[in-house]
Scaffold this motif. Structure first.
Motif, short mmCIF file in Angstrom:
data_model
loop_
_atom_site.label_atom_id
_atom_site.label_comp_id
_atom_site.label_asym_id
_atom_site.label_seq_id
_atom_site.Cartn_x
_atom_site.Cartn_y
_atom_site.Cartn_z
N SER A 92 2.13 20.90 -3.63
CA SER A 92 2.05 19.92 -4.57
C SER A 92 1.11 21.51 -4.99
O SER A 92 -0.08 21.62 -3.78
CB SER A 92 2.05 19.12 -4.77
OG SER A 92 0.93 18.38 -3.94
N THR A 93 0.77 21.95 -5.78
CA THR A 93 0.14 22.47 -6.39
C THR A 93 -0.61 22.33 -7.99
O THR A 93 -0.14 21.98 -8.47
CB THR A 93 0.12 24.25 -6.55
OG1 THR A 93 1.38 24.61 -7.29
CG2 THR A 93 0.63 24.78 -5.23
N SER A 94 -1.71 22.97 -8.03
CA SER A 94 -2.55 22.93 -9.15
C SER A 94 -2.56 24.15 -10.51
O SER A 94 -1.28 25.13 -9.52
CB SER A 94 -4.38 22.83 -9.64
OG SER A 94 -4.67 23.88 -8.60
N GLY A 95 -1.71 24.38 -12.08
CA GLY A 95 -2.32 25.59 -12.11
C GLY A 95 -0.62 24.99 -13.14
O GLY A 95 -0.19 24.37 -13.20
N GLU A 96 -0.19 26.44 -13.16
CA GLU A 96 0.64 26.10 -14.44
C GLU A 96 2.46 26.32 -13.17
O GLU A 96 2.69 25.21 -13.81
CB GLU A 96 1.08 28.44 -14.61
CG GLU A 96 2.47 28.32 -15.95
CD GLU A 96 2.04 30.13 -15.70
OE1 GLU A 96 3.22 30.10 -16.47
OE2 GLU A 96 1.20 30.67 -15.84
N TYR A 97 2.24 26.11 -12.20
CA TYR A 97 3.29 25.66 -11.42
C TYR A 97 3.24 23.89 -10.65
O TYR A 97 1.42 24.44 -10.24
CB TYR A 97 3.63 26.24 -10.82
CG TYR A 97 4.34 27.23 -11.16
CD1 TYR A 97 6.07 27.63 -11.70
CD2 TYR A 97 4.05 28.98 -11.39
CE1 TYR A 97 6.68 28.43 -12.03
CE2 TYR A 97 4.17 29.77 -12.99
CZ TYR A 97 5.79 29.72 -12.67
OH TYR A 97 6.74 30.74 -13.71
N ASP A 98 4.24 23.80 -10.19
CA ASP A 98 3.71 22.26 -9.63
C ASP A 98 4.08 22.01 -8.35
O ASP A 98 3.55 21.28 -7.39
CB ASP A 98 4.44 20.52 -10.21
CG ASP A 98 4.43 20.52 -11.74
OD1 ASP A 98 3.56 20.57 -12.73
OD2 ASP A 98 5.36 21.40 -12.47
N LEU A 99 4.57 23.48 -7.73
CA LEU A 99 5.02 23.06 -6.68
C LEU A 99 5.04 24.64 -5.86
O LEU A 99 5.67 25.35 -6.75
CB LEU A 99 6.54 22.72 -6.51
CG LEU A 99 6.16 20.50 -6.77
CD1 LEU A 99 8.72 20.67 -6.36
CD2 LEU A 99 5.73 20.44 -5.74
N LEU A 100 5.00 24.40 -4.65
CA LEU A 100 5.01 25.63 -3.95
C LEU A 100 5.80 25.89 -2.27
O LEU A 100 5.93 25.10 -2.00
CB LEU A 100 3.47 26.28 -3.67
CG LEU A 100 3.68 28.09 -3.04
CD1 LEU A 100 4.66 28.59 -3.62
CD2 LEU A 100 2.39 28.14 -2.69
N ALA A 101 7.06 26.48 -2.70
CA ALA A 101 7.61 26.57 -0.92
C ALA A 101 7.67 27.72 -0.59
O ALA A 101 7.95 28.72 -0.99
CB ALA A 101 9.21 25.69 -1.60
N LYS A 102 7.44 28.01 1.32
CA LYS A 102 8.32 28.60 1.55
C LYS A 102 9.65 28.78 2.03
O LYS A 102 9.94 27.81 3.02
CB LYS A 102 7.01 28.88 2.80
CG LYS A 102 7.23 30.08 3.52
CD LYS A 102 6.54 29.95 4.29
CE LYS A 102 5.99 31.22 5.63
NZ LYS A 102 5.23 31.04 6.00
N VAL A 103 10.43 29.70 1.77
CA VAL A 103 11.62 29.76 2.06
C VAL A 103 12.15 30.57 3.05
O VAL A 103 11.88 31.81 2.70
CB VAL A 103 13.08 30.24 1.01
CG1 VAL A 103 14.20 29.47 1.05
CG2 VAL A 103 12.59 28.83 -0.14
N TYR A 104 12.66 31.18 4.13
CA TYR A 104 13.32 31.78 5.29
C TYR A 104 14.65 32.23 4.61
O TYR A 104 15.27 31.32 4.81
CB TYR A 104 12.87 31.86 6.62
CG TYR A 104 11.58 31.21 7.04
CD1 TYR A 104 10.62 32.66 7.72
CD2 TYR A 104 11.16 29.91 6.86
CE1 TYR A 104 9.59 32.57 7.81
CE2 TYR A 104 10.10 30.12 7.15
CZ TYR A 104 8.62 31.91 7.80
OH TYR A 104 7.81 31.40 8.25
N VAL A 105 14.96 33.23 3.82
CA VAL A 105 16.30 33.35 4.05
C VAL A 105 16.83 34.17 4.54
O VAL A 105 16.23 35.24 5.56
CB VAL A 105 16.18 34.08 2.11
CG1 VAL A 105 17.32 35.16 1.65
CG2 VAL A 105 15.88 33.26 1.31
N PRO A 106 17.84 34.51 5.42
CA PRO A 106 18.82 34.74 6.34
C PRO A 106 18.44 36.45 5.49
O PRO A 106 19.08 36.79 4.75
CB PRO A 106 20.00 34.38 6.23
CG PRO A 106 19.53 33.34 6.09
CD PRO A 106 18.72 33.18 5.13
N GLU A 107 18.63 37.67 7.06
CA GLU A 107 18.56 39.06 6.56
C GLU A 107 19.67 39.88 5.53
O GLU A 107 19.93 40.20 4.82
CB GLU A 107 18.02 39.73 7.23
CG GLU A 107 16.65 39.72 8.10
CD GLU A 107 15.83 40.52 7.08
OE1 GLU A 107 15.64 41.29 6.33
OE2 GLU A 107 15.03 39.41 7.24
#
Length: 78
Positions: free
Chosen positions: A33-48
């Motif tokens: 969860s984050t403050s500011g303009e956005y509520d959530l931040l996710a790290k996603v690993y996308v296959p090459e």
């Protein structure tokens, strides 16, 4: 795998529901969860071999309660 960061702006009062739905899909490695303009931040690993836009759209962006997203591509870790 290519790490990509995705920020989510949620409908007011729906952030926890959106976070639960994101985790239920088992796509993200980390979610904050984050403050500011956005509520959530996710790290996603996308296959090459996958297109980032299609990968995220098919797996995350149809979750009810998401109003806007911001995807940040990564190039190199230091």
């Amino acid at each position: 795998m290519r790490p990509v960061f995705v920020q989510f702006r949620c409908t007011p009062g729906k952030t926890y529901e959106v976070a639960d739905a994101i985790y239920d899909r088992e796509v993200v490695s980390e979610l904050y969860s984050t403050s500011g303009e956005y509520d959530l931040l996710a790290k996603v690993y996308v296959p090459e071999d996958q297109d980032v836009g299609h990968y995220l759209s098919e797996r995350l962006f149809d979750i009810p309660g998401i109003n806007r997203t911001l995807t940040t591509m990564t190039f190199r870790a230091f």
